[in-house]
Design an enzyme around this catalytic site. Structure first.
Site, mmCIF file in Angstrom:
data_model
loop_
_atom_site.group_PDB
_atom_site.id
_atom_site.type_symbol
_atom_site.label_atom_id
_atom_site.label_comp_id
_atom_site.label_asym_id
_atom_site.label_seq_id
_atom_site.Cartn_x
_atom_site.Cartn_y
_atom_site.Cartn_z
ATOM 1 N N VAL A 91 -16.726 99.767 -24.272
ATOM 2 C CA VAL A 91 -18.079 99.744 -24.841
ATOM 3 C C VAL A 91 -18.947 100.841 -24.234
ATOM 4 O O VAL A 91 -19.608 101.602 -24.946
ATOM 5 C CB VAL A 91 -18.736 98.366 -24.640
ATOM 6 C CG1 VAL A 91 -20.155 98.361 -25.192
ATOM 7 C CG2 VAL A 91 -17.910 97.284 -25.309
ATOM 8 N N LYS B 161 -22.948 88.329 -23.395
ATOM 9 C CA LYS B 161 -23.160 86.990 -23.949
ATOM 10 C C LYS B 161 -22.874 85.898 -22.925
ATOM 11 O O LYS B 161 -23.532 84.852 -22.922
ATOM 12 C CB LYS B 161 -22.326 86.767 -25.209
ATOM 13 C CG LYS B 161 -20.824 86.745 -25.020
ATOM 14 C CD LYS B 161 -20.214 88.064 -25.344
ATOM 15 C CE LYS B 161 -18.708 88.098 -25.224
ATOM 16 N NZ LYS B 161 -18.161 89.450 -25.465
ATOM 17 N N ILE C 232 -23.861 93.436 -36.328
ATOM 18 C CA ILE C 232 -24.688 92.753 -37.331
ATOM 19 C C ILE C 232 -26.108 92.568 -36.780
ATOM 20 O O ILE C 232 -26.277 91.970 -35.717
ATOM 21 C CB ILE C 232 -24.106 91.374 -37.686
ATOM 22 C CG1 ILE C 232 -22.700 91.515 -38.268
ATOM 23 C CG2 ILE C 232 -25.012 90.651 -38.680
ATOM 24 C CD1 ILE C 232 -22.018 90.174 -38.513
ATOM 25 N N ASP D 202 -15.740 82.553 -25.831
ATOM 26 C CA ASP D 202 -16.578 83.658 -26.293
ATOM 27 C C ASP D 202 -17.489 83.201 -27.426
ATOM 28 O O ASP D 202 -18.703 83.444 -27.410
ATOM 29 C CB ASP D 202 -15.683 84.815 -26.752
ATOM 30 C CG ASP D 202 -16.476 85.971 -27.328
ATOM 31 O OD1 ASP D 202 -16.919 86.831 -26.543
ATOM 32 O OD2 ASP D 202 -16.655 86.020 -28.563
ATOM 33 N N LYS E 293 -21.775 82.743 -27.680
ATOM 34 C CA LYS E 293 -22.582 83.324 -28.757
ATOM 35 C C LYS E 293 -23.327 82.242 -29.532
ATOM 36 O O LYS E 293 -24.495 82.428 -29.912
ATOM 37 C CB LYS E 293 -21.687 84.131 -29.685
ATOM 38 C CG LYS E 293 -21.074 85.363 -29.013
ATOM 39 C CD LYS E 293 -20.006 86.004 -29.877
ATOM 40 C CE LYS E 293 -19.411 87.222 -29.199
ATOM 41 N NZ LYS E 293 -18.291 87.819 -29.963
#
Length: 293
Positions: free
Chosen positions: A13, A104, A135, A200, A204
């Site tokens: 990332v 997160k 998104i 995960d 979120k």
């Protein structure tokens, strides 16, 4: 004057953050009103090969000194996990820096502490990248729908599990074979536990529920089931009945609006539902609100 950015992490990332800052430099400067400049990049190992070219002079293993430097304006945290991310974010805010984070796990476990530090230091805190990838979701929930009454958020928020389930559905593959393919392609980690066991997605879901319902929600509050027990026979049976299996995050209010539930688990949805057509490693989220529909 340039806005100087300190980056925590330069893996998959982080390296792409640097790439985008370079490639979109002119557009970013036009939108912001000042150029962005990388002031330093905190890494664990200086000599590690990276996915993008980074000036070696910018690399440091002393993350705390980087985030508290007087010339740094913004800290971008993409190292993940709870520590040292939490301590570094708090140190940055206590030094008057604004923070952008994709973490997160930290926000779902101890978001209250991070938000309190932001308020106390009059620092900005942005974490759109923490949920559902690219998104635009968190800011619309927090700002665009601020005057509405959100009663349900439903969606696919983990690309790895969606890829695995999609491969099981489209090719008849077993869970283990689909997981192995996901790992080869880089969608799944060598240790895929966080994804396939739903941790995960639960983190979120906690963030989504907290924003949608204006409440404090942690990952521990989320009912969680993963996909490891789903077999090729389960997927085939669902297919024969006109359904597809997806790992869904579901945040919903009660009819009277006094309580809400947050859960992550595999669910059968009709193939006519828009979420059924979300293939491979993509995410998609439905938001249902009283006025917006």
């Amino acid at each position: 004057m340039a806005l100087k950015v300190a980056l925590l992490g330069c893996g998959v990332v982080g390296s792409q953050v640097i790439r985008l800052m370079h490639e979109q430099a002119d557009d970013l400067a036009a939108r912001i009103g000042a150029p962005l400049e990388v002031a330093g990049v905190a890494v664990r190992r200086l000599g590690r090969r990276r996915d993008t070219d980074v000036d070696p002079a910018l690399l440091t293993t002393d993350a705390e000194s980087l985030v508290t430097r007087d010339d740094v304006d913004i800290v971008v945290e993409v190292i993940g996990g709870i520590e040292p991310a939490r301590s570094l974010i708090l140190a940055a805010m206590n030094s008057g820096k604004s923070v952008v984070s994709a973490n997160k796990a930290l926000l779902a476990e101890d978001g209250a502490t991070i938000h309190a530090a932001a308020r106390a230091n009059n620092a900005d805190l942005y974490y759109e990248a923490a949920v559902a990838g690219a998104i635009p979701l968190l800011r619309p929930l927090r700002e665009s729908l601020a005057g509405d009454h959100v009663h349900r958020v439903l969606g696919i928020v983990n690309g790895t599990t969606n890829y695995i389930l999609d491969k099981m559905d489209s090719s008849g593959a077993s869970f283990s074979d689909a997981l192995e393919e996901a790992q080869v392609l880089g969608y799944a980690e060598a240790d895929p536990t966080a994804d396939v066991e739903g941790f995960d997605a639960a983190a979120k879901a906690a963030i989504l529920a907290g924003i949608a319902f204006h409440s404090r929600v942690t990952a521990a509050d989320v009912h969680r089931e993963g996909i490891t027990e789903i077999t090729a026979a389960d997927v085939a049976s669902a297919k024969a009945m006109g359904y597809v299996i997806k790992l869904l995050a579901i945040c919903s209010r009660s009819d009277d609006g006094r309580s809400f539930g947050v859960r992550v688990h595999p669910a059968m949805i009709p193939r006519t539902h828009p979420l059924a057509g979300v293939r491979e490693a993509y995410n998609a989220v439905f938001v249902e609100a009283r006025s917006a529909g």
